[in-house]
Design an enzyme around this catalytic site. Structure first.
Site, PDB file in Angstrom:
ATOM      1  N   THR A   1       1.235  -4.092   4.403  1.00 20.12           N
ATOM      2  CA  THR A   1       0.900  -4.363   5.801  1.00 20.12           C
ATOM      3  C   THR A   1       0.304  -5.756   6.016  1.00 20.12           C
ATOM      4  O   THR A   1       0.418  -6.312   7.105  1.00 20.12           O
ATOM      5  CB  THR A   1      -0.105  -3.321   6.333  1.00 20.12           C
ATOM      6  OG1 THR A   1      -1.317  -3.391   5.568  1.00 20.12           O
ATOM      7  CG2 THR A   1       0.474  -1.914   6.257  1.00 20.12           C
ATOM      8  N   ASP A   2      -0.334  -6.346   4.979  1.00 21.03           N
ATOM      9  CA  ASP A   2      -1.084  -7.584   5.200  1.00 21.03           C
ATOM     10  C   ASP A   2      -0.214  -8.737   5.681  1.00 21.03           C
ATOM     11  O   ASP A   2      -0.635  -9.532   6.530  1.00 21.03           O
ATOM     12  CB  ASP A   2      -1.817  -7.988   3.921  1.00 21.03           C
ATOM     13  CG  ASP A   2      -3.091  -7.191   3.699  1.00 21.03           C
ATOM     14  OD1 ASP A   2      -3.453  -6.395   4.596  1.00 21.03           O
ATOM     15  OD2 ASP A   2      -3.720  -7.347   2.643  1.00 21.03           O
TER      16      ASP A   2
ATOM     17  N   THR B   1       0.821  -1.207   0.000  1.00 21.36           N
ATOM     18  CA  THR B   1       0.000   0.000   0.000  1.00 21.36           C
ATOM     19  C   THR B   1       0.855   1.256   0.000  1.00 21.36           C
ATOM     20  O   THR B   1       0.451   2.291  -0.540  1.00 21.36           O
ATOM     21  CB  THR B   1      -0.939  -0.006   1.217  1.00 21.36           C
ATOM     22  OG1 THR B   1      -1.846  -1.110   1.102  1.00 21.36           O
ATOM     23  CG2 THR B   1      -1.753   1.278   1.316  1.00 21.36           C
TER      24      THR B   1
END
Length: 345
Positions: free
Chosen positions: A94-95, A14
């Site tokens: 971030t996942d 992201t």
């Protein structure tokens, strides 16, 4: 006085995302902008450090792969061995950041700082958090006090140990935390403030694990109301090598799963108990080394305070590198050795 030399290894996420609507924080395209574009948005970065950057990968981190992990490991080692940098920053989605973080914690030595950073909002969003997170990550990597703290994660002005950090919120900027222990420190303006040292700096009691030549198949199974054994049986029939059970509370396992897991264990599948609760320590069972007790509630080795996703990475590394004692001479896992492995992380 010369400035610190920092290598930035970009993997997408992201932080490199683009949205058609700057006012929206969903519906964006992740892993779009190259690292050069991210650096162009931080013209003051060169005042902090001499930057060298490379695009190691460009993907949404939900799609993280073993191949990218291997490539990242290769590039980290190449930069470290070159002697040409004083720190390394990795931009990441971030996942799966917490999974890459525990991987690096177990495989990379403490020494020059290795710092992961990410963003919850795409680069084109109003009040994007990526630029400041990247700036702070470079500051932390350039700080001499970071060198002996192991792999770090810098997000939202906080500095976390890679072993401890997890993502706890789906969309908030303050999505990351270190449950049970808190961050190591904070970025306060241009200052780096450390309040504690991580308990474990790297590896297993300081001994590093290698990257597997062939990654073993390890899956996470969630223990829920009405669970059925068929999922376990099917995975075993297909050749799964390890199972992490994400159980409620203290790693409890539904009674319907226990016989299937005991059968899996006897067929050589390493089974460990974790918790889906999000925080807390999963206690080990009494007499866990006795083979006859594996089908008892709680009778499998526990993942300590690692969540199921992190425990899966650790178990893959242990099985993939032939960690001593994990699989016994008869091809059956050794419960005590497996428990000691997780206790030492």
């Amino acid at each position: 006085m010369s400035k610190p030399r920092i290598a930035i290894l970009a993997t997408g996420g992201t932080i490199a995302g683009v949205a058609a609507n700057p006012a929206a924080t969903d519906g964006y395209r992740s892993a779009t902008l190259p690292i050069d574009a991210l650096l162009a948005a931080l013209p003051g970065l060169g005042d902090i450090a001499e930057i060298q950057a490379e695009q190691v990968a460009q993907l949404d981190s939900k799609d993280m792969s073993f191949a990218v992990w291997q490539r990242l490991d290769t590039r980290i080692r190449a930069w470290r061995d070159s002697g040409e940098v004083d720190g390394i920053v990795i931009t990441h989605g971030t996942d799966s950041l917490e999974e890459t973080a525990i991987l690096l914690h177990l495989t990379q030595p403490a020494g020059i700082p290795v710092v992961l950073t990410a963003a919850m909002r795409p680069a084109t969003a109003v009040s994007a958090d990526g630029p400041l997170n990247l700036l702070h990550a470079v500051r932390v990597a350039a700080h001499p006090g970071s060198a002996a703290l192991g792999v770090l994660v810098v997000v939202n002005q906080e500095i976390h140990a890679a072993r401890d950090v997890v993502k706890l919120h789906t969309g908030a900027v303050q999505a990351f935390a270190s449950p049970g222990c808190g961050p190591l420190g904070a970025v306060a303006g241009q200052q780096i403030r450390y309040g504690r040292r991580p308990v474990a700096l790297a590896g297993i009691g300081g001994r590093l694990l290698g990257m597997p030549a062939d990654w073993p198949w390890v899956e996470v199974i969630v223990s829920v109301a009405g669970a059925r054994r068929q999922l376990v049986d099917g995975l075993v029939q297909q050749g799964v090598q390890g199972l992490v059970i994400a159980g409620p509370g203290n790693g409890s396992i539904h009674e319907a799963l226990l016989p299937a897991l005991a059968d899996a264990w006897r067929q050589g599948v390493a089974v460990v108990r974790g918790s889906r609760s999000g925080a807390g320590y999963v206690t080990s069972a009494t007499g866990v080394a006795a083979a006859g007790e594996h089908a008892a509630p709680g009778g499998f080795p526990a993942t300590a305070d690692l969540n199921p996703a992190k425990a899966r990475v650790a178990l893959m590394l242990a099985l993939g590198t032939g960690e001593a004692g994990i699989i016994g001479a008869q091809g059956v896992p050794d419960a005590l050795a497996l428990q000691q492995f997780f206790e030492a992380i």
